[in-house]
Design a protein around this motif. Structure first.
Motif, PDB file in Angstrom:
ATOM      1  N   ASP A 102      40.880   9.609  21.242  1.00  0.00           N
ATOM      2  CA  ASP A 102      40.450   9.916  19.869  1.00  0.00           C
ATOM      3  C   ASP A 102      39.716   8.730  19.236  1.00  0.00           C
ATOM      4  OD1 ASP A 102      41.356  12.586  19.650  1.00  0.00           O
ATOM      5  OD2 ASP A 102      43.394  11.881  19.281  1.00  0.00           O
ATOM      6  N   GLN A 103      40.174   7.532  19.518  1.00  0.00           N
ATOM      7  CA  GLN A 103      39.504   6.340  18.997  1.00  0.00           C
ATOM      8  C   GLN A 103      38.100   6.212  19.591  1.00  0.00           C
ATOM      9  OE1 GLN A 103      42.748   3.723  20.278  1.00  0.00           O
ATOM     10  NE2 GLN A 103      42.853   2.969  18.163  1.00  0.00           N
TER      11      GLN A 103
ATOM     12  N   ASP B 257      35.960   8.966  17.981  1.00  0.00           N
ATOM     13  CA  ASP B 257      35.647   8.655  16.585  1.00  0.00           C
ATOM     14  C   ASP B 257      34.581   7.565  16.487  1.00  0.00           C
ATOM     15  OD1 ASP B 257      37.485  10.530  15.741  1.00  0.00           O
ATOM     16  OD2 ASP B 257      39.044   9.051  15.250  1.00  0.00           O
ATOM     17  N   GLN B 258      34.738   6.516  17.277  1.00  0.00           N
ATOM     18  CA  GLN B 258      33.764   5.426  17.236  1.00  0.00           C
ATOM     19  C   GLN B 258      32.402   5.881  17.753  1.00  0.00           C
ATOM     20  OE1 GLN B 258      35.740   2.273  19.361  1.00  0.00           O
ATOM     21  NE2 GLN B 258      36.644   1.463  17.485  1.00  0.00           N
TER      22      GLN B 258
ATOM     23  N   GLY C 238      31.269   8.934  17.677  1.00  0.00           N
ATOM     24  CA  GLY C 238      30.759   9.894  16.708  1.00  0.00           C
ATOM     25  C   GLY C 238      30.148   9.271  15.468  1.00  0.00           C
ATOM     26  N   GLU C 239      30.515   8.003  15.173  1.00  0.00           N
ATOM     27  CA  GLU C 239      29.974   7.325  13.989  1.00  0.00           C
ATOM     28  C   GLU C 239      28.452   7.245  14.001  1.00  0.00           C
ATOM     29  OE1 GLU C 239      31.861   3.507  13.777  1.00  0.00           O
ATOM     30  OE2 GLU C 239      33.838   4.383  13.372  1.00  0.00           O
TER      31      GLU C 239
ATOM     32  N   HIS D  68      25.659  11.783  13.792  1.00  0.00           N
ATOM     33  CA  HIS D  68      25.825  12.789  12.747  1.00  0.00           C
ATOM     34  C   HIS D  68      24.576  13.645  12.555  1.00  0.00           C
ATOM     35  CE1 HIS D  68      29.739  11.384  11.465  1.00  0.00           C
ATOM     36  NE2 HIS D  68      29.282  10.145  11.453  1.00  0.00           N
TER      37      HIS D  68
ATOM     38  N   TRP E 208      32.420  12.836  25.489  1.00  0.00           N
ATOM     39  CA  TRP E 208      32.362  13.159  24.056  1.00  0.00           C
ATOM     40  C   TRP E 208      31.868  14.591  23.899  1.00  0.00           C
ATOM     41  CZ3 TRP E 208      27.986  13.651  20.608  1.00  0.00           C
ATOM     42  CH2 TRP E 208      28.320  13.617  19.240  1.00  0.00           C
TER      43      TRP E 208
ATOM     44  N   ARG F 123      37.401  20.894  21.327  1.00  0.00           N
ATOM     45  CA  ARG F 123      37.738  21.101  19.913  1.00  0.00           C
ATOM     46  C   ARG F 123      37.250  22.469  19.430  1.00  0.00           C
ATOM     47  NH1 ARG F 123      36.349  15.836  20.183  1.00  0.00           N
ATOM     48  NH2 ARG F 123      34.235  16.130  19.372  1.00  0.00           N
TER      49      ARG F 123
END
Length: 140
Positions: A5-6, A9-10, A12-13, A16, A127, A134
């Motif tokens: 997850d980390q 998340d990183q 995905g930053e 967008h 990813w 998801r």
């Protein structure tokens, strides 16, 4: 070691912008295929060793994600096995797909994640798989 997850998340930053995301869905699998193709052109065992090393990393993050990535990798290797010419198409795919990646990041206004940490080169493909998990409501 960071949890999956980390990593996601990183990663995905800097992902967008919808066009950047689309380009990643196209270019990341192509880059993965091209890298395996270049390694295959050196010797098929080199690409198999690379897949095994990547799987060791992926299993530490998620055996489910690793299993899907293994199937995808084996399908890519099967395609390479059946190709008469591997090196030149792989190099062309690699260059064009990276151009697509850098266009996407230019539109995003952020540098690719691997500039921070080279391990993100391994995170990109999973990813995408994580996004599918998801969407389908599956645990990874």
């Amino acid at each position: 070691m960071r949890a999956i997850d980390q990593w996601f998340d990183q990663y995905g930053e800097s992902h967008h912008n919808p066009i950047n995301k689309l380009l990643h869905w196209i270019c990341v699998p192509l880059i993965t295929f091209a890298v395996l193709g270049i390694l295959w052109a050196i010797h098929p065992w080199v690409s198999l060793i690379a897949v095994a090393a990547a799987m060791a990393f992926y299993v530490m993050l998620s055996w489910r994600i690793a299993a899907v990535m293994l199937v995808i990798s084996l399908l890519m290797l099967l395609i390479l096995w059946n190709m008469d010419v591997v090196l030149l198409p792989s190099i062309a795919i690699f260059v064009l797909a990276w151009i697509g990646q850098f266009i996407g990041h230019h539109l995003e206004g952020k540098k690719p994640s691997f500039f921070k940490d080279m391990q993100f080169l391994l995170i990109g493909p999973i990813w995408l798989i994580g996004a599918l998990f998801r969407t389908l409501g599956l645990r990874y």
